[in-house]
Motif scaffolding. Structure first.
Motif, PDB file in Angstrom:
ATOM      1  N   ARG A 223     -10.010   0.305  -1.147  1.00 53.85           N
ATOM      2  CA  ARG A 223      -8.767  -0.473  -1.048  1.00 53.85           C
ATOM      3  C   ARG A 223      -7.819   0.231  -0.088  1.00 53.85           C
ATOM      4  O   ARG A 223      -7.674   1.451  -0.135  1.00 53.85           O
ATOM      5  N   VAL A 224      -7.182  -0.524   0.783  1.00 55.17           N
ATOM      6  CA  VAL A 224      -6.197   0.018   1.720  1.00 55.17           C
ATOM      7  C   VAL A 224      -4.896  -0.753   1.536  1.00 55.17           C
ATOM      8  O   VAL A 224      -4.891  -1.987   1.591  1.00 55.17           O
ATOM      9  N   ASP A 225      -3.795  -0.026   1.295  1.00 53.02           N
ATOM     10  CA  ASP A 225      -2.493  -0.660   1.224  1.00 53.02           C
ATOM     11  C   ASP A 225      -1.508   0.095   2.099  1.00 53.02           C
ATOM     12  O   ASP A 225      -1.862   1.091   2.743  1.00 53.02           O
ATOM     13  N   ARG A 226      -0.284  -0.401   2.172  1.00 50.08           N
ATOM     14  CA  ARG A 226       0.743   0.165   3.050  1.00 50.08           C
ATOM     15  C   ARG A 226       1.908   0.643   2.192  1.00 50.08           C
ATOM     16  O   ARG A 226       2.435  -0.111   1.367  1.00 50.08           O
ATOM     17  N   THR A 278       5.967  -3.388   8.858  1.00 52.32           N
ATOM     18  CA  THR A 278       6.903  -2.343   9.281  1.00 52.32           C
ATOM     19  C   THR A 278       6.624  -1.006   8.604  1.00 52.32           C
ATOM     20  O   THR A 278       7.242  -0.003   8.955  1.00 52.32           O
ATOM     21  N   ARG A 279       5.701  -0.971   7.664  1.00 49.11           N
ATOM     22  CA  ARG A 279       5.392   0.263   6.929  1.00 49.11           C
ATOM     23  C   ARG A 279       4.452   1.129   7.769  1.00 49.11           C
ATOM     24  O   ARG A 279       3.371   0.674   8.147  1.00 49.11           O
ATOM     25  N   PRO A 280       4.840   2.370   8.061  1.00 47.47           N
ATOM     26  CA  PRO A 280       4.086   3.168   9.035  1.00 47.47           C
ATOM     27  C   PRO A 280       2.917   3.960   8.461  1.00 47.47           C
ATOM     28  O   PRO A 280       2.262   4.689   9.194  1.00 47.47           O
ATOM     29  N   THR A 281       2.647   3.837   7.159  1.00 45.54           N
ATOM     30  CA  THR A 281       1.596   4.642   6.543  1.00 45.54           C
ATOM     31  C   THR A 281       0.605   3.780   5.782  1.00 45.54           C
ATOM     32  O   THR A 281       0.998   2.928   4.971  1.00 45.54           O
ATOM     33  N   LEU A 282      -0.673   4.010   6.053  1.00 49.77           N
ATOM     34  CA  LEU A 282      -1.758   3.397   5.290  1.00 49.77           C
ATOM     35  C   LEU A 282      -2.203   4.342   4.187  1.00 49.77           C
ATOM     36  O   LEU A 282      -2.228   5.557   4.366  1.00 49.77           O
ATOM     37  N   ARG A 283      -2.587   3.759   3.043  1.00 43.47           N
ATOM     38  CA  ARG A 283      -3.169   4.560   1.956  1.00 43.47           C
ATOM     39  C   ARG A 283      -4.538   4.005   1.611  1.00 43.47           C
ATOM     40  O   ARG A 283      -4.685   2.842   1.267  1.00 43.47           O
TER      41      ARG A 283
END
Length: 291
Positions: A223-226, A278-283
């Protein structure tokens, strides 16, 4: 969107899906290499050599402690793991929190930040100094493998992730944070994007390329979220760079820029809540398959 393949010269193969990359010309000059299939972005060495700060680290210690606390809280939301392996442990701040909670801690770090390691982590942790790719497979068996803003630095991200997966117990969880190359940052700020200030940032994942990388090393439940709260100073730092501010220690070394970041943080949070791009980080969150 990337331009059609027949309009631009083909570049190096994408390090995730092997598709020939295309030049992505940035506002303000310079170009990155972007995959037209998975959106993965690489930074040519010539581009990395221009307009950066002198060292990899260019943040603020107080803000870093706050980010470490938020990251730790998120990682223990489902309970504290018994053992943790960190890729790129740096000064050991995150491992120290796990150590104090009773977890066995271990990690690998190539020493890019040139910082001192927490004495308790050094005394009680199992630490490897050097590239992650050089670690023996299954050097530890951890419930959690975590990498906070490290995949953008390594020599070979797939090799690093494959090695990290061997450090997981069957059923163990991997969590990785990395700058989002498919966010509005590089499109809006171009070559002034704050994430380009770090001379050791050599790639930027998209949500698609990060998920593909995890599946390529046989991780499951991918799973990848921001993240809304991570890297809150990115926009203020980018605006400062657009205005021509340059410092050997990075724009956040300026008290005026840092104050501006703090003042604008509520507005940035509101924007990020409404617009995930606009969120600069992926998790990335994924698991090793159970035995």
């Amino acid at each position: 969107m990337p331009l059609p393949l027949d309009t631009l010269e083909r570049g190096r193969p994408c390090e995730i899906c092997a598709t020939p990359t295309l030049p992505w010309h940035l506002l303000g000059g310079g170009a990155l290499e972007r995959c037209p299939v998975c959106g993965h972005v690489r930074r040519p060495l010539a581009a990395a050599a221009a307009h950066h700060r002198d060292l990899a680290y260019g943040g603020d210690p107080a803000l870093d402690r706050w980010r470490t606390a938020l990251t730790y809280r998120a990682l223990i939301a489902d309970g504290t793991p018994r053992s943790v392996f960190e890729i790129g442990y740096g000064a050991g701040g995150l491992l120290r929190r796990f150590h104090d909670a009773g977890a066995a801690v271990s990690g690998v770090d190539p020493g890019q930040l040139d910082v001192g390691v927490d004495p308790l982590v050094r005394a009680h942790g199992r630490l490897w100094s050097g590239p992650a790719e050089d670690l023996p497979d299954a050097w530890v068996a951890a419930d959690l493998v975590v990498g906070v803003h490290v995949l953008e630095h390594v020599i070979d991200p797939l090799a690093t992730m494959r090695k990290a997966a061997t450090m997981l117990q069957p059923g163990g969880r991997m969590v990785a944070l990395t700058p989002a190359g498919d966010s509005w940052g590089p499109r809006t700020y171009g070559s002034a994007w704050w994430m380009l200030e770090d001379p050791t940032h050599v790639r930027f994942f998209s949500a698609d390329s990060l998920a593909r990388a995890a599946r390529a090393v046989d991780l499951v439940d991918v799973r990848v979220d921001r993240l809304v709260l991570d890297s809150l100073t990115t926009d203020a730092g980018s605006v400062a760079r657009m205005r021509g501010i340059r410092r050997p220690d990075g724009v956040l070394g300026s008290s005026a820029v840092l104050a501006g970041a703090l003042v604008t943080a509520p507005a940035i949070l509101g924007l990020r809540a409404l617009a995930p791009s606009t969120r600069p980080t992926l998790r990335l969150t994924a698991r090793r398959a159970a035995a």
